[in-house]
Scaffold this active site. Structure first.
Site, PDB file in Angstrom:
ATOM      1  N   ASP A  46       0.677  -1.074  -0.243  1.00  0.00           N
ATOM      2  CA  ASP A  46      -0.300  -0.240   0.156  1.00  0.00           C
ATOM      3  C   ASP A  46       1.022   1.503   0.036  1.00  0.00           C
ATOM      4  O   ASP A  46       0.269   2.197  -0.833  1.00  0.00           O
ATOM      5  CB  ASP A  46      -0.609  -0.016   1.321  1.00  0.00           C
ATOM      6  CG  ASP A  46      -2.279   0.253   0.623  1.00  0.00           C
ATOM      7  OD1 ASP A  46      -2.334   1.031  -0.402  1.00  0.00           O
ATOM      8  OD2 ASP A  46      -3.038   0.386   2.061  1.00  0.00           O
ATOM      9  N   GLU A  71      -4.863   7.942   0.247  1.00  0.00           N
ATOM     10  CA  GLU A  71      -5.815   7.387   1.215  1.00  0.00           C
ATOM     11  C   GLU A  71      -4.508   7.338   2.477  1.00  0.00           C
ATOM     12  O   GLU A  71      -4.709   7.519   3.557  1.00  0.00           O
ATOM     13  CB  GLU A  71      -5.401   5.813   0.492  1.00  0.00           C
ATOM     14  CG  GLU A  71      -6.612   4.756   1.448  1.00  0.00           C
ATOM     15  CD  GLU A  71      -6.873   3.626   1.191  1.00  0.00           C
ATOM     16  OE1 GLU A  71      -8.329   3.570   1.937  1.00  0.00           O
ATOM     17  OE2 GLU A  71      -6.674   3.379   0.364  1.00  0.00           O
ATOM     18  N   ASP A 136      -6.195   5.408  -5.065  1.00  0.00           N
ATOM     19  CA  ASP A 136      -5.852   4.677  -3.943  1.00  0.00           C
ATOM     20  C   ASP A 136      -5.100   3.900  -4.245  1.00  0.00           C
ATOM     21  O   ASP A 136      -5.372   3.077  -5.248  1.00  0.00           O
ATOM     22  CB  ASP A 136      -7.410   3.668  -3.612  1.00  0.00           C
ATOM     23  CG  ASP A 136      -7.529   3.238  -3.084  1.00  0.00           C
ATOM     24  OD1 ASP A 136      -6.760   2.605  -2.025  1.00  0.00           O
ATOM     25  OD2 ASP A 136      -8.632   2.647  -2.349  1.00  0.00           O
ATOM     26  N   ILE A 138      -4.256   0.459  -3.174  1.00  0.00           N
ATOM     27  CA  ILE A 138      -4.623  -0.328  -3.226  1.00  0.00           C
ATOM     28  C   ILE A 138      -5.929  -0.666  -2.571  1.00  0.00           C
ATOM     29  O   ILE A 138      -6.184  -0.397  -1.622  1.00  0.00           O
ATOM     30  CB  ILE A 138      -3.275  -1.754  -2.288  1.00  0.00           C
ATOM     31  CG1 ILE A 138      -1.824  -1.713  -2.690  1.00  0.00           C
ATOM     32  CG2 ILE A 138      -4.642  -3.047  -2.486  1.00  0.00           C
ATOM     33  CD1 ILE A 138      -1.405  -2.640  -1.986  1.00  0.00           C
ATOM     34  N   ASP A 139      -6.944  -0.422  -3.983  1.00  0.00           N
ATOM     35  CA  ASP A 139      -8.411  -0.312  -3.688  1.00  0.00           C
ATOM     36  C   ASP A 139      -8.725  -1.421  -3.699  1.00  0.00           C
ATOM     37  O   ASP A 139      -8.721  -2.731  -4.612  1.00  0.00           O
ATOM     38  CB  ASP A 139      -8.676   0.290  -4.664  1.00  0.00           C
ATOM     39  CG  ASP A 139     -10.549   0.586  -4.345  1.00  0.00           C
ATOM     40  OD1 ASP A 139     -10.732   0.724  -3.346  1.00  0.00           O
ATOM     41  OD2 ASP A 139     -11.042   0.049  -4.827  1.00  0.00           O
ATOM     42  N   THR A 141      -7.950  -3.207  -0.031  1.00  0.00           N
ATOM     43  CA  THR A 141      -7.135  -4.289   0.384  1.00  0.00           C
ATOM     44  C   THR A 141      -6.904  -5.961   1.044  1.00  0.00           C
ATOM     45  O   THR A 141      -5.937  -6.355   1.103  1.00  0.00           O
ATOM     46  CB  THR A 141      -6.507  -3.036   1.555  1.00  0.00           C
ATOM     47  OG1 THR A 141      -6.550  -2.028   1.279  1.00  0.00           O
ATOM     48  CG2 THR A 141      -5.184  -3.687   2.271  1.00  0.00           C
ATOM     49  N   HIS A 237     -18.734  -3.914   4.445  1.00  0.00           N
ATOM     50  CA  HIS A 237     -19.151  -2.766   3.054  1.00  0.00           C
ATOM     51  C   HIS A 237     -19.823  -2.414   2.274  1.00  0.00           C
ATOM     52  O   HIS A 237     -19.878  -1.138   1.946  1.00  0.00           O
ATOM     53  CB  HIS A 237     -17.353  -3.014   1.712  1.00  0.00           C
ATOM     54  CG  HIS A 237     -15.888  -3.459   2.444  1.00  0.00           C
ATOM     55  ND1 HIS A 237     -15.139  -3.784   1.667  1.00  0.00           N
ATOM     56  CD2 HIS A 237     -15.710  -2.784   3.531  1.00  0.00           C
ATOM     57  CE1 HIS A 237     -13.908  -3.845   2.445  1.00  0.00           C
ATOM     58  NE2 HIS A 237     -14.198  -3.045   3.328  1.00  0.00           N
ATOM     59  N   SER A 261     -13.132  -4.057  -4.455  1.00  0.00           N
ATOM     60  CA  SER A 261     -12.503  -2.945  -5.127  1.00  0.00           C
ATOM     61  C   SER A 261     -12.782  -2.533  -6.858  1.00  0.00           C
ATOM     62  O   SER A 261     -14.099  -3.101  -6.888  1.00  0.00           O
ATOM     63  CB  SER A 261     -11.009  -3.750  -5.418  1.00  0.00           C
ATOM     64  OG  SER A 261     -11.278  -3.997  -6.775  1.00  0.00           O
ATOM     65  N   ARG A 278     -24.305  -0.515  -4.555  1.00  0.00           N
ATOM     66  CA  ARG A 278     -23.181  -0.297  -3.176  1.00  0.00           C
ATOM     67  C   ARG A 278     -23.907   0.727  -2.099  1.00  0.00           C
ATOM     68  O   ARG A 278     -23.875   1.262  -2.191  1.00  0.00           O
ATOM     69  CB  ARG A 278     -21.151   0.784  -3.440  1.00  0.00           C
ATOM     70  CG  ARG A 278     -20.670   0.446  -2.441  1.00  0.00           C
ATOM     71  CD  ARG A 278     -19.878   1.473  -2.526  1.00  0.00           C
ATOM     72  NE  ARG A 278     -18.350   1.425  -1.618  1.00  0.00           N
ATOM     73  CZ  ARG A 278     -17.800   1.554  -1.361  1.00  0.00           C
ATOM     74  NH1 ARG A 278     -17.350  -0.297  -1.563  1.00  0.00           N
ATOM     75  NH2 ARG A 278     -16.879   1.189  -0.357  1.00  0.00           N
ATOM     76  N   ASP A 290     -12.165   6.254  -3.863  1.00  0.00           N
ATOM     77  CA  ASP A 290     -12.599   4.578  -3.741  1.00  0.00           C
ATOM     78  C   ASP A 290     -13.624   4.717  -5.064  1.00  0.00           C
ATOM     79  O   ASP A 290     -14.287   3.398  -5.223  1.00  0.00           O
ATOM     80  CB  ASP A 290     -13.694   4.200  -2.803  1.00  0.00           C
ATOM     81  CG  ASP A 290     -12.688   3.829  -1.657  1.00  0.00           C
ATOM     82  OD1 ASP A 290     -12.085   3.497  -2.031  1.00  0.00           O
ATOM     83  OD2 ASP A 290     -13.039   4.165  -0.310  1.00  0.00           O
TER      84      ASP A 290
END
Length: 355
Positions: A46, A71, A136, A138-139, A141, A237, A261, A278, A290
Protein backbone atom coordinates in the site's frame (compact mmCIF):
# COMPACT_ATOMS: atom_id res chain seq x y z
CA UNK A 1 -6.17 13.15 -27.91
CA UNK A 2 -6.83 15.39 -24.92
CA UNK A 3 -4.78 14.57 -21.81
CA UNK A 4 -2.43 12.32 -23.81
CA UNK A 5 0.63 13.23 -21.76
CA UNK A 6 -1.24 12.82 -18.48
CA UNK A 7 -2.71 9.49 -19.58
CA UNK A 8 0.69 8.11 -20.57
CA UNK A 9 2.09 9.10 -17.17
CA UNK A 10 -0.88 7.64 -15.31
CA UNK A 11 -0.74 4.31 -17.17
CA UNK A 12 2.98 4.07 -16.51
CA UNK A 13 2.61 4.91 -12.82
CA UNK A 14 -0.32 2.55 -12.18
CA UNK A 15 1.31 -0.31 -14.08
CA UNK A 16 4.58 0.03 -12.20
CA UNK A 17 2.75 0.25 -8.86
CA UNK A 18 0.80 -2.89 -9.81
CA UNK A 19 4.10 -4.67 -10.52
CA UNK A 20 5.24 -3.80 -7.01
CA UNK A 21 1.96 -5.07 -5.56
CA UNK A 22 2.18 -8.36 -7.46
CA UNK A 23 5.65 -8.96 -6.08
CA UNK A 24 4.48 -8.41 -2.51
CA UNK A 25 1.33 -10.48 -2.88
CA UNK A 26 3.39 -13.47 -3.96
CA UNK A 27 5.44 -13.36 -0.79
CA UNK A 28 3.02 -11.87 1.69
CA UNK A 29 4.28 -12.02 5.26
CA UNK A 30 2.30 -11.40 8.41
CA UNK A 31 4.64 -8.59 9.31
CA UNK A 32 3.55 -6.77 6.16
CA UNK A 33 0.19 -5.97 7.74
CA UNK A 34 -0.11 -3.12 10.17
CA UNK A 35 -3.20 -1.94 12.00
CA UNK A 36 -4.44 1.55 11.26
CA UNK A 37 -6.68 3.47 13.63
CA UNK A 38 -9.72 2.48 11.56
CA UNK A 39 -8.63 -1.18 11.81
CA UNK A 40 -8.34 -1.70 8.07
CA UNK A 41 -5.19 -3.53 7.01
CA UNK A 42 -2.36 -1.56 5.50
CA UNK A 43 0.43 -3.36 3.73
CA UNK A 44 3.95 -2.73 2.65
CA UNK A 45 2.56 -2.70 -0.87
CA UNK A 46 0.00 0.00 0.00
CA UNK A 47 2.72 2.44 1.00
CA UNK A 48 5.08 1.31 -1.75
CA UNK A 49 2.42 1.68 -4.42
CA UNK A 50 1.62 5.23 -3.30
CA UNK A 51 5.30 6.18 -3.31
CA UNK A 52 5.83 4.78 -6.82
CA UNK A 53 2.81 6.62 -8.26
CA UNK A 54 3.78 9.86 -6.53
CA UNK A 55 7.37 9.70 -7.79
CA UNK A 56 6.46 8.68 -11.35
CA UNK A 57 3.79 11.35 -11.81
CA UNK A 58 6.05 14.08 -10.49
CA UNK A 59 8.87 12.99 -12.75
CA UNK A 60 6.80 12.53 -15.90
CA UNK A 61 4.86 15.78 -15.38
CA UNK A 62 7.62 17.83 -13.78
CA UNK A 63 6.61 21.08 -15.46
CA UNK A 64 3.18 21.14 -13.82
CA UNK A 65 2.03 21.94 -10.28
CA UNK A 66 1.49 18.65 -8.45
CA UNK A 67 -1.45 17.84 -6.18
CA UNK A 68 -2.22 14.29 -5.08
CA UNK A 69 -5.21 13.20 -2.97
CA UNK A 70 -4.35 9.72 -1.72
CA UNK A 71 -5.38 7.26 0.93
CA UNK A 72 -2.16 6.89 2.91
CA UNK A 73 0.17 9.15 4.86
CA UNK A 74 3.44 8.33 6.57
CA UNK A 75 2.35 8.87 10.18
CA UNK A 76 2.43 5.17 11.14
CA UNK A 77 5.78 4.70 9.42
CA UNK A 78 7.33 7.49 11.50
CA UNK A 79 6.43 5.83 14.81
CA UNK A 80 8.93 4.05 17.02
CA UNK A 81 9.42 0.45 15.97
CA UNK A 82 8.60 1.07 12.31
CA UNK A 83 12.17 1.37 11.05
CA UNK A 84 12.38 -2.20 9.77
CA UNK A 85 9.18 -2.00 7.76
CA UNK A 86 10.15 1.45 6.47
CA UNK A 87 13.46 0.09 5.20
CA UNK A 88 11.69 -2.84 3.55
CA UNK A 89 9.29 -0.51 1.74
CA UNK A 90 12.17 1.71 0.63
CA UNK A 91 14.06 -1.29 -0.78
CA UNK A 92 10.92 -2.54 -2.52
CA UNK A 93 10.33 0.84 -4.17
CA UNK A 94 13.98 1.13 -5.24
CA UNK A 95 13.92 -2.39 -6.68
CA UNK A 96 10.69 -1.65 -8.56
CA UNK A 97 11.98 1.61 -10.00
CA UNK A 98 15.19 -0.14 -11.07
CA UNK A 99 13.16 -2.52 -13.28
CA UNK A 100 11.80 0.39 -15.30
CA UNK A 101 13.22 0.43 -18.83
CA UNK A 102 12.40 4.05 -19.60
CA UNK A 103 14.64 6.57 -21.30
CA UNK A 104 14.77 8.72 -18.18
CA UNK A 105 16.11 6.60 -15.32
CA UNK A 106 15.66 7.55 -11.69
CA UNK A 107 18.75 9.57 -10.86
CA UNK A 108 19.66 8.01 -7.55
CA UNK A 109 18.60 5.49 -4.94
CA UNK A 110 15.85 6.70 -2.63
CA UNK A 111 16.50 7.07 1.09
CA UNK A 112 13.88 6.35 3.73
CA UNK A 113 13.35 10.11 4.06
CA UNK A 114 12.77 10.35 0.29
CA UNK A 115 10.19 7.61 0.58
CA UNK A 116 8.34 9.30 3.44
CA UNK A 117 8.24 12.55 1.48
CA UNK A 118 6.90 10.77 -1.61
CA UNK A 119 4.11 9.17 0.44
CA UNK A 120 3.22 12.48 2.05
CA UNK A 121 2.84 14.17 -1.32
CA UNK A 122 -0.58 12.52 -1.22
CA UNK A 123 -1.99 14.71 1.52
CA UNK A 124 -3.75 17.22 -0.74
CA UNK A 125 -7.38 17.94 0.15
CA UNK A 126 -8.57 18.20 -3.47
CA UNK A 127 -11.49 20.53 -4.12
CA UNK A 128 -13.19 22.36 -6.98
CA UNK A 129 -10.22 24.36 -8.27
CA UNK A 130 -7.20 23.32 -10.32
CA UNK A 131 -5.92 19.82 -11.04
CA UNK A 132 -5.76 17.02 -8.49
CA UNK A 133 -4.61 13.47 -8.99
CA UNK A 134 -6.62 11.02 -6.89
CA UNK A 135 -5.10 7.68 -5.86
CA UNK A 136 -6.07 4.54 -4.02
CA UNK A 137 -2.71 2.72 -3.97
CA UNK A 138 -4.39 -0.62 -3.26
CA UNK A 139 -8.15 -0.49 -3.56
CA UNK A 140 -9.43 -3.71 -2.02
CA UNK A 141 -6.76 -4.31 0.60
CA UNK A 142 -8.65 -7.26 2.08
CA UNK A 143 -8.91 -8.85 -1.34
CA UNK A 144 -5.20 -8.27 -1.80
CA UNK A 145 -4.47 -10.03 1.49
CA UNK A 146 -6.67 -12.99 0.49
CA UNK A 147 -4.98 -13.25 -2.91
CA UNK A 148 -8.15 -12.05 -4.64
CA UNK A 149 -9.15 -8.89 -6.54
CA UNK A 150 -7.61 -5.48 -5.93
CA UNK A 151 -6.78 -2.47 -8.06
CA UNK A 152 -4.37 0.43 -8.28
CA UNK A 153 -6.88 3.21 -8.97
CA UNK A 154 -5.67 6.56 -10.29
CA UNK A 155 -7.78 9.44 -11.55
CA UNK A 156 -7.41 13.09 -12.45
CA UNK A 157 -9.78 15.88 -11.44
CA UNK A 158 -9.84 19.19 -13.27
CA UNK A 159 -11.94 21.96 -11.74
CA UNK A 160 -13.78 19.31 -9.73
CA UNK A 161 -14.63 17.08 -12.72
CA UNK A 162 -13.11 13.67 -13.47
CA UNK A 163 -11.24 13.86 -16.77
CA UNK A 164 -9.07 10.74 -16.67
CA UNK A 165 -9.03 7.36 -14.93
CA UNK A 166 -6.76 4.31 -14.88
CA UNK A 167 -7.46 0.98 -13.16
CA UNK A 168 -4.66 -1.58 -12.94
CA UNK A 169 -6.26 -4.90 -11.91
CA UNK A 170 -3.51 -7.53 -11.60
CA UNK A 171 -5.78 -10.48 -10.73
CA UNK A 172 -8.71 -9.78 -13.05
CA UNK A 173 -8.89 -12.31 -15.91
CA UNK A 174 -8.56 -10.94 -19.42
CA UNK A 175 -11.74 -12.81 -20.34
CA UNK A 176 -15.17 -12.06 -18.91
CA UNK A 177 -15.90 -13.15 -15.35
CA UNK A 178 -19.62 -13.38 -16.14
CA UNK A 179 -21.04 -16.87 -15.63
CA UNK A 180 -18.72 -19.84 -15.90
CA UNK A 181 -15.94 -19.15 -18.32
CA UNK A 182 -13.92 -22.22 -17.46
CA UNK A 183 -13.67 -23.49 -21.02
CA UNK A 184 -11.78 -20.55 -22.48
CA UNK A 185 -8.17 -21.35 -23.30
CA UNK A 186 -7.12 -17.91 -22.07
CA UNK A 187 -9.10 -18.02 -18.83
CA UNK A 188 -5.92 -18.34 -16.79
CA UNK A 189 -4.46 -15.13 -18.19
CA UNK A 190 -4.84 -12.35 -15.65
CA UNK A 191 -3.98 -8.70 -15.40
CA UNK A 192 -6.06 -5.92 -16.96
CA UNK A 193 -5.36 -2.22 -17.44
CA UNK A 194 -8.46 -0.10 -18.02
CA UNK A 195 -8.21 3.56 -18.90
CA UNK A 196 -10.44 6.39 -20.00
CA UNK A 197 -10.22 10.09 -20.75
CA UNK A 198 -13.24 12.34 -20.99
CA UNK A 199 -14.91 12.17 -24.39
CA UNK A 200 -12.60 9.45 -25.73
CA UNK A 201 -14.14 6.17 -24.53
CA UNK A 202 -12.75 3.38 -22.36
CA UNK A 203 -10.05 0.91 -23.34
CA UNK A 204 -8.60 -2.28 -21.91
CA UNK A 205 -5.26 -3.96 -22.50
CA UNK A 206 -3.20 -6.66 -20.78
CA UNK A 207 -1.37 -5.23 -17.80
CA UNK A 208 1.98 -6.82 -18.53
CA UNK A 209 2.28 -6.51 -22.28
CA UNK A 210 2.24 -3.94 -25.05
CA UNK A 211 -0.70 -5.57 -26.83
CA UNK A 212 -3.00 -3.19 -28.62
CA UNK A 213 -5.83 -1.89 -26.42
CA UNK A 214 -9.43 -2.73 -27.24
CA UNK A 215 -12.33 -0.34 -26.81
CA UNK A 216 -14.88 -1.67 -24.34
CA UNK A 217 -18.56 -0.97 -23.70
CA UNK A 218 -20.96 -1.69 -20.88
CA UNK A 219 -23.57 -4.43 -21.18
CA UNK A 220 -26.44 -3.72 -23.54
CA UNK A 221 -28.89 -5.86 -21.53
CA UNK A 222 -32.33 -4.23 -21.37
CA UNK A 223 -34.32 -6.86 -19.46
CA UNK A 224 -33.45 -6.93 -15.75
CA UNK A 225 -34.18 -10.67 -15.69
CA UNK A 226 -31.13 -11.15 -17.90
CA UNK A 227 -28.90 -8.83 -15.88
CA UNK A 228 -26.30 -9.80 -13.34
CA UNK A 229 -25.12 -7.50 -10.59
CA UNK A 230 -21.91 -6.86 -8.74
CA UNK A 231 -21.51 -5.95 -5.11
CA UNK A 232 -18.71 -5.78 -2.56
CA UNK A 233 -17.20 -9.07 -1.41
CA UNK A 234 -17.18 -7.96 2.22
CA UNK A 235 -20.59 -7.59 3.88
CA UNK A 236 -18.94 -4.99 6.12
CA UNK A 237 -18.55 -2.79 3.02
CA UNK A 238 -22.10 -2.98 1.68
CA UNK A 239 -25.57 -4.03 2.80
CA UNK A 240 -26.03 -7.31 0.96
CA UNK A 241 -29.63 -7.66 2.22
CA UNK A 242 -30.66 -4.37 0.67
CA UNK A 243 -28.97 -5.30 -2.61
CA UNK A 244 -30.86 -8.60 -2.59
CA UNK A 245 -34.17 -6.77 -2.09
CA UNK A 246 -33.42 -4.46 -5.02
CA UNK A 247 -32.43 -7.36 -7.23
CA UNK A 248 -35.65 -9.19 -6.37
CA UNK A 249 -37.76 -6.17 -7.27
CA UNK A 250 -35.98 -5.93 -10.60
CA UNK A 251 -36.51 -9.63 -11.26
CA UNK A 252 -32.79 -10.36 -11.50
CA UNK A 253 -32.38 -14.14 -11.57
CA UNK A 254 -28.60 -14.51 -11.43
CA UNK A 255 -26.90 -14.58 -8.01
CA UNK A 256 -24.72 -11.57 -7.15
CA UNK A 257 -21.09 -11.50 -8.25
CA UNK A 258 -19.11 -10.44 -5.19
CA UNK A 259 -15.62 -9.13 -5.80
CA UNK A 260 -13.36 -6.63 -4.09
CA UNK A 261 -12.26 -3.20 -5.23
CA UNK A 262 -12.79 -1.02 -8.28
CA UNK A 263 -12.04 -4.10 -10.38
CA UNK A 264 -15.88 -4.20 -10.39
CA UNK A 265 -15.95 -0.95 -12.36
CA UNK A 266 -13.46 -2.38 -14.85
CA UNK A 267 -15.44 -5.60 -15.27
CA UNK A 268 -18.67 -3.60 -15.71
CA UNK A 269 -17.07 -1.38 -18.34
CA UNK A 270 -16.48 -4.40 -20.59
CA UNK A 271 -19.96 -5.85 -19.99
CA UNK A 272 -19.18 -8.66 -17.54
CA UNK A 273 -22.20 -7.57 -15.50
CA UNK A 274 -24.94 -5.00 -15.93
CA UNK A 275 -25.47 -3.49 -12.45
CA UNK A 276 -23.32 -2.49 -9.47
CA UNK A 277 -24.91 -1.79 -6.09
CA UNK A 278 -23.00 -0.29 -3.17
CA UNK A 279 -24.85 0.57 0.03
CA UNK A 280 -22.45 1.17 2.92
CA UNK A 281 -23.53 0.88 6.54
CA UNK A 282 -25.06 3.96 8.12
CA UNK A 283 -22.53 6.59 9.11
CA UNK A 284 -19.90 5.63 6.54
CA UNK A 285 -18.65 8.44 4.30
CA UNK A 286 -17.42 7.47 0.87
CA UNK A 287 -13.93 8.61 -0.07
CA UNK A 288 -13.31 9.98 -3.55
CA UNK A 289 -10.35 7.67 -4.22
CA UNK A 290 -12.70 4.68 -4.02
CA UNK A 291 -14.68 5.87 -7.05
CA UNK A 292 -12.96 8.54 -9.16
CA UNK A 293 -11.09 6.23 -11.54
CA UNK A 294 -13.84 3.61 -11.67
CA UNK A 295 -16.57 6.14 -12.35
CA UNK A 296 -14.99 7.55 -15.52
CA UNK A 297 -13.98 4.09 -16.74
CA UNK A 298 -17.67 3.09 -16.62
CA UNK A 299 -19.20 6.34 -17.89
CA UNK A 300 -16.85 6.55 -20.87
CA UNK A 301 -17.87 2.95 -21.67
CA UNK A 302 -21.50 4.07 -21.86
CA UNK A 303 -22.61 3.46 -18.28
CA UNK A 304 -24.25 5.72 -15.70
CA UNK A 305 -22.97 6.20 -12.15
CA UNK A 306 -25.17 7.96 -9.59
CA UNK A 307 -26.10 7.98 -5.94
CA UNK A 308 -29.29 6.28 -4.75
CA UNK A 309 -31.33 9.36 -5.67
CA UNK A 310 -30.05 9.39 -9.25
CA UNK A 311 -27.69 12.33 -8.78
CA UNK A 312 -24.25 12.34 -10.41
CA UNK A 313 -21.32 11.89 -8.03
CA UNK A 314 -19.70 15.20 -7.05
CA UNK A 315 -15.93 14.86 -6.61
CA UNK A 316 -15.34 18.57 -6.05
CA UNK A 317 -16.00 18.67 -2.29
CA UNK A 318 -12.64 17.40 -1.03
CA UNK A 319 -11.75 13.91 0.14
CA UNK A 320 -15.31 12.74 0.77
CA UNK A 321 -18.42 12.24 -1.31
CA UNK A 322 -21.65 13.70 0.02
CA UNK A 323 -24.32 11.48 -1.46
CA UNK A 324 -27.71 9.93 -0.87
CA UNK A 325 -27.49 6.48 0.76
CA UNK A 326 -25.35 4.61 -1.77
CA UNK A 327 -23.92 4.29 -5.27
CA UNK A 328 -25.58 2.53 -8.19
CA UNK A 329 -24.27 1.78 -11.68
CA UNK A 330 -26.12 0.52 -14.75
CA UNK A 331 -26.54 1.12 -18.46
CA UNK A 332 -28.89 3.75 -19.82
CA UNK A 333 -31.78 1.32 -20.40
CA UNK A 334 -31.68 -0.30 -16.96
CA UNK A 335 -31.07 2.81 -14.85
CA UNK A 336 -34.71 4.06 -14.64
CA UNK A 337 -35.86 0.60 -13.53
CA UNK A 338 -32.98 0.33 -11.08
CA UNK A 339 -33.72 3.73 -9.53
CA UNK A 340 -37.35 2.74 -8.95
CA UNK A 341 -36.34 -0.55 -7.34
CA UNK A 342 -33.86 1.30 -5.12
CA UNK A 343 -36.50 3.85 -4.04
CA UNK A 344 -39.05 1.12 -3.28
CA UNK A 345 -36.56 -0.99 -1.33
CA UNK A 346 -35.33 1.96 0.72
CA UNK A 347 -38.93 2.94 1.52
CA UNK A 348 -39.68 -0.57 2.71
CA UNK A 349 -36.53 -0.59 4.81
CA UNK A 350 -37.57 2.64 6.52
CA UNK A 351 -41.01 1.23 7.35
CA UNK A 352 -39.64 -2.05 8.69
CA UNK A 353 -39.46 -2.19 12.51
CA UNK A 354 -35.98 -2.08 13.98
CA UNK A 355 -34.75 -5.38 15.36
Amino acid sequence: MAYEKELDAAKKAASLAARLCQKVQKALLESDVQSKSDKSPVTVADYGSQAVVSLLLQRELSSEPFSLVAEEDSADLRKDGSQDILERITKLVNDTLATEDLLKPIDSTLSTDDLLRAIDCGTSEGGPNGRHWVLDPIDGTKGFLRGDQYAVALGLLEEGKVVLGVLACPNLPLVSIAGNNKNSSSSDEKGCLFYATIGSGTYMQPLDSNSDPVKVHVSSVENPEDASFFESFESAHSLHGLSSSIANKLGVKAPPVRIDSQAKYGALSRGDGAIYLRFPHKGYREKIWDHVAGAIVVTEAGGIVTDAAGKALDFSKGKHLDLDTGIIVANEKLMPLLLKAVRDSLAEQEKAPSL
